[in-house]
Design a protein around this motif. Structure first.
Motif, PDB file in Angstrom:
ATOM      1  N   GLN A 127       0.820  -1.217   0.000  1.00  0.00           N
ATOM      2  CA  GLN A 127       0.000   0.000   0.000  1.00  0.00           C
ATOM      3  C   GLN A 127       0.858   1.273   0.000  1.00  0.00           C
ATOM      4  O   GLN A 127       0.337   2.373   0.101  1.00  0.00           O
ATOM      5  CB  GLN A 127      -0.918  -0.001   1.230  1.00  0.00           C
ATOM      6  N   ASN A 128       2.180   1.081  -0.123  1.00  0.00           N
ATOM      7  CA  ASN A 128       3.136   2.212  -0.157  1.00  0.00           C
ATOM      8  C   ASN A 128       3.080   3.079   1.107  1.00  0.00           C
ATOM      9  O   ASN A 128       3.402   4.265   1.072  1.00  0.00           O
ATOM     10  CB  ASN A 128       2.896   3.101  -1.386  1.00  0.00           C
ATOM     11  N   VAL A 129       2.654   2.475   2.208  1.00  0.00           N
ATOM     12  CA  VAL A 129       2.713   3.187   3.492  1.00  0.00           C
ATOM     13  C   VAL A 129       4.156   3.228   3.981  1.00  0.00           C
ATOM     14  O   VAL A 129       4.629   4.236   4.498  1.00  0.00           O
ATOM     15  CB  VAL A 129       1.798   2.516   4.537  1.00  0.00           C
ATOM     16  N   ILE A 130       4.866   2.137   3.810  1.00  0.00           N
ATOM     17  CA  ILE A 130       6.294   2.081   4.129  1.00  0.00           C
ATOM     18  C   ILE A 130       7.019   1.484   2.932  1.00  0.00           C
ATOM     19  O   ILE A 130       6.399   0.841   2.066  1.00  0.00           O
ATOM     20  CB  ILE A 130       6.582   1.233   5.389  1.00  0.00           C
ATOM     21  N   ARG A 131       8.314   1.725   2.870  1.00  0.00           N
ATOM     22  CA  ARG A 131       9.133   1.137   1.810  1.00  0.00           C
ATOM     23  C   ARG A 131      10.390   0.587   2.441  1.00  0.00           C
ATOM     24  O   ARG A 131      11.277   1.347   2.831  1.00  0.00           O
ATOM     25  CB  ARG A 131       9.485   2.181   0.756  1.00  0.00           C
ATOM     26  N   PRO A 132      10.493  -0.724   2.567  1.00  0.00           N
ATOM     27  CA  PRO A 132      11.682  -1.304   3.210  1.00  0.00           C
ATOM     28  C   PRO A 132      12.949  -0.945   2.443  1.00  0.00           C
ATOM     29  O   PRO A 132      12.995  -1.010   1.217  1.00  0.00           O
ATOM     30  CB  PRO A 132      11.410  -2.818   3.150  1.00  0.00           C
ATOM     31  N   LEU A 145      21.691   3.989   1.200  1.00  0.00           N
ATOM     32  CA  LEU A 145      20.413   3.289   1.286  1.00  0.00           C
ATOM     33  C   LEU A 145      19.864   3.019  -0.102  1.00  0.00           C
ATOM     34  O   LEU A 145      20.077   3.799  -1.037  1.00  0.00           O
ATOM     35  CB  LEU A 145      19.409   4.126   2.074  1.00  0.00           C
ATOM     36  N   ALA A 146      19.111   1.915  -0.216  1.00  0.00           N
ATOM     37  CA  ALA A 146      18.464   1.565  -1.480  1.00  0.00           C
ATOM     38  C   ALA A 146      17.267   0.669  -1.150  1.00  0.00           C
ATOM     39  O   ALA A 146      17.190   0.095  -0.055  1.00  0.00           O
ATOM     40  CB  ALA A 146      19.438   0.846  -2.410  1.00  0.00           C
ATOM     41  N   PRO A 147      16.294   0.552  -2.078  1.00  0.00           N
ATOM     42  CA  PRO A 147      15.184  -0.377  -1.838  1.00  0.00           C
ATOM     43  C   PRO A 147      15.696  -1.774  -1.506  1.00  0.00           C
ATOM     44  O   PRO A 147      16.710  -2.228  -2.058  1.00  0.00           O
ATOM     45  CB  PRO A 147      14.419  -0.359  -3.175  1.00  0.00           C
ATOM     46  N   LEU A 148      14.993  -2.439  -0.626  1.00  0.00           N
ATOM     47  CA  LEU A 148      15.475  -3.716  -0.091  1.00  0.00           C
ATOM     48  C   LEU A 148      15.740  -4.739  -1.191  1.00  0.00           C
ATOM     49  O   LEU A 148      16.719  -5.488  -1.139  1.00  0.00           O
ATOM     50  CB  LEU A 148      14.460  -4.268   0.914  1.00  0.00           C
ATOM     51  N   GLU A 149      14.848  -4.780  -2.208  1.00  0.00           N
ATOM     52  CA  GLU A 149      15.036  -5.782  -3.257  1.00  0.00           C
ATOM     53  C   GLU A 149      16.345  -5.563  -4.019  1.00  0.00           C
ATOM     54  O   GLU A 149      16.958  -6.527  -4.497  1.00  0.00           O
ATOM     55  CB  GLU A 149      13.847  -5.770  -4.226  1.00  0.00           C
ATOM     56  N   GLU A 150      16.796  -4.296  -4.121  1.00  0.00           N
ATOM     57  CA  GLU A 150      18.058  -4.033  -4.814  1.00  0.00           C
ATOM     58  C   GLU A 150      19.259  -4.508  -3.995  1.00  0.00           C
ATOM     59  O   GLU A 150      20.237  -5.003  -4.535  1.00  0.00           O
ATOM     60  CB  GLU A 150      18.205  -2.539  -5.118  1.00  0.00           C
ATOM     61  N   THR A 151      19.176  -4.341  -2.686  1.00  0.00           N
ATOM     62  CA  THR A 151      20.310  -4.735  -1.840  1.00  0.00           C
ATOM     63  C   THR A 151      20.393  -6.249  -1.694  1.00  0.00           C
ATOM     64  O   THR A 151      21.472  -6.793  -1.461  1.00  0.00           O
ATOM     65  CB  THR A 151      20.196  -4.097  -0.451  1.00  0.00           C
ATOM     66  N   LEU A 152      19.245  -6.950  -1.822  1.00  0.00           N
ATOM     67  CA  LEU A 152      19.261  -8.408  -1.707  1.00  0.00           C
ATOM     68  C   LEU A 152      19.680  -9.065  -2.998  1.00  0.00           C
ATOM     69  O   LEU A 152      20.271 -10.152  -3.005  1.00  0.00           O
ATOM     70  CB  LEU A 152      17.868  -8.918  -1.299  1.00  0.00           C
ATOM     71  N   CYS A 153      19.359  -8.437  -4.125  1.00  0.00           N
ATOM     72  CA  CYS A 153      19.657  -9.021  -5.435  1.00  0.00           C
ATOM     73  C   CYS A 153      20.450  -8.026  -6.260  1.00  0.00           C
ATOM     74  O   CYS A 153      19.901  -7.369  -7.154  1.00  0.00           O
ATOM     75  CB  CYS A 153      18.369  -9.382  -6.168  1.00  0.00           C
TER      76      CYS A 153
END
Length: 543
Positions: A509-514, A523-531
């Protein structure tokens, strides 16, 4: 009082009656700062009529009364049209003995040489300078005319004469110079290049503060039993400092071109000022505030003048450097923190000054570090709780004002030699997170500045407590009961799944962005740091 009647009397030129009427008008309006808009046209006509009277050969008592009237009228920016002209400004410039332009001159100069005549002339000069201050402040047109008739050059010429040694003449000459340099940035370059105003104002400060040199860039320290600086001297010094601040700003007109010697001389005078006391603590703090603002404009290399006292000596544990002025700045900083308001204007200048001084001068950094961040002993209390200067600064690291929090964090970071590990030791990760994000240092490391290799020594108390310190809060926490200790494995799995679903819902719902931390500390979106993309991995160097 009826303005129509005053105007009719001025038109008939009835001499003493005119003086009496204007004197009465001045008494009735001496404390008036808001005027009736309906009489705006009449007041404008009165300005023109008063200027006409001043343009004639009238006695000093009449000049004084007319100038008082004009000073009252000049509080209203809407009626300054007749004054904000070349003719009007030249009349006032002549009254102030500024000889502004080619036409000002000696029109009003008295032929008497006795003391009484000099006093009458001085009163007229002061009133004219007050009028000019009001007119220049309230009228952009008058500011332009001031440039055209070279009013600032006339002010500088007057500062060379003994006339401005009289308190009020000197005070309002300096105030008018400050106003012109503040309101017209283009005037600053002219003042620096043609009038050598930086050197001139430094000489004014030197004379006003009664500086006695005992060495190169070293003024004699005031005696402990010395009387406080007189209020009049302090007033003039403040106006000179404000004007110097404007002239030492670099702007679109070009860099400040004063030589290193002149800046060091100013730094030495400011050190002397920091060691002086005035008649009240409030005035002393004001003087220190202006000194801090001006020191921020000087090249950081000149700050060594604050601690180099070869004749009068210093503190041996700081390589023979004298830290008295730095201690005054630290005390001033703490007073501003304790006030709890106006941090942006009142606190950030001194924090910036001490930060740059610490960054470029090892002795200054070591001394401030010892006062602000002494070796840790009690680590059971959160870094932001308490009354020490360290506690107060750590609290500022999470201030609502972005400029304040960044300045406070940068100051502590520099004291820690821009080492993330050292900063976290004194502040905790939670308080330092904002700075680390801004500097791209979430993964640890150091800033870009190079520092000496002297090592910090930890106390035995800190070493023994270090394994138990919570890195987020920066202190040893009391053991908390484990909320899942009595749960079954099924209950733990259910609660974990419930929490994951809640985070997933908030994320979709774009309330938070891990977010996660990249290898470079940003910092970067979580999916970028994991992959991370394969090409990024293939080009990385192995340790």
């Amino acid at each position: 009082m009826d303005l129509n009647y005053i105007l009719s009397q001025l038109e008939t030129d009835s001499g003493d009656d005119t003086e009496t009427l204007l004197q009465q008008y001045n008494r009735e309006n001496s404390h008036t700062f808001t005027f009736d808009q309906k009489e705006e046209a009449l007041r404008s006509k009165l300005c023109q009529s008063v200027l006409t009277v001043l343009g004639k050969q009238v006695r000093p008592s009449c000049q004084k009364i007319c100038l008082e009237t004009l000073r009252i009228l000049s509080r209203d920016k809407r009626v300054l049209g007749p004054v904000a002209t070349r003719e009007g400004m030249l009349v006032l410039g002549g009254m102030a003995r500024l000889q502004a332009g080619d036409e000002g001159g000696d029109k009003q100069k008295s032929s008497q040489d006795d003391a009484e005549s000099e006093e009458e002339e001085r009163v007229v000069v002061v009133e004219a300078l007050k009028c000019l201050c009001n007119v220049v402040y309230n009228s952009p047109a008058a500011q332009q005319v001031s440039v055209d008739v070279k009013l600032s050059q006339g002010l500088c010429a007057n500062l060379h004469t003994s006339r401005t040694w009289h308190h009020e003449v000197g005070l309002f000459t300096l105030r008018l110079l400050f106003l012109l340099s503040a309101l017209r940035p283009d005037v600053r370059g002219v003042l620096r290049r043609e009038c050598h105003a930086v050197r001139l104002l430094a000489q004014v400060l030197e004379h006003t503060l009664d500086v006695h040199w005992v060495g190169l860039y070293e003024a004699a320290c005031p005696a402990p039993q010395a009387l406080p600086m007189p209020a009049e001297d302090n007033e003039r010094a403040m106006e000179a400092l404000k004007a110097l601040f404007n002239l030492t700003l670099s702007d679109s007109g070009g860099e400040v071109s004063e030589d290193d010697h002149q800046f060091r001389l100013i730094a030495a005078i400011l050190r002397h000022l920091l060691m002086l006391k005035t008649e009240t603590e409030e005035k002393t703090e004001e003087a220190h505030s202006h000194a801090v603002n001006l020191l921020n404009n000087l090249p950081v290399s000149c700050l060594d003048v604050l601690i180099n006292m070869p004749v009068q000596g210093g503190l041996e544990k700081y390589d023979g450097k004298n830290m008295d002025a730095i201690q005054v700045l630290l005390d001033f900083m703490e007073k501003r923190i304790d006030k709890g308001s106006n941090f942006k204007e009142g606190l950030t200048p001194v924090l910036s000054l001490l930060t740059e001084g610490s960054r470029h001068h090892r002795e200054i950094r070591r001394y401030i570090k010892a006062q602000v961040l002494p070796p840790l002993k009690d680590v059971k209390i959160r870094p932001e709780i308490g009354t020490t200067i360290r506690n107060k600064l750590v609290r500022l690291m999470t201030h609502v004002d972005m400029g304040v929090k960044q300045t406070a964090a940068e100051f502590l970071f520099v004291l820690c030699k821009e080492s993330v590990d050292n900063l976290l030791k004194y502040t905790g990760y939670g308080n330092a997170a904002g700075l680390l994000v801004a500097r791209g240092l979430l993964a640890g490391g150091r800033g870009e500045t190079q520092y000496s290799e002297d090592e910090d020594s930890d106390t035995e108390e800190y070493k023994s407590a270090k394994p138990f310190i919570n890195p987020i809060t920066g202190h040893v926490e009391e053991p908390m009961p484990n909320p899942i200790e009595e749960m079954t494995e099924e209950q733990k799995e259910y609660e974990a799944e419930k929490l994951a679903n809640m985070f997933d819902k908030l994320s979709r719902q774009n309330v938070i962005r891990p977010l996660g931390v990249r290898p470079d500390g940003t910092l970067a979106p979580l999916e970028e740091t994991l992959c991370d993309p394969p090409e990024r991995d293939s080009g990385s160097d192995s340790d």
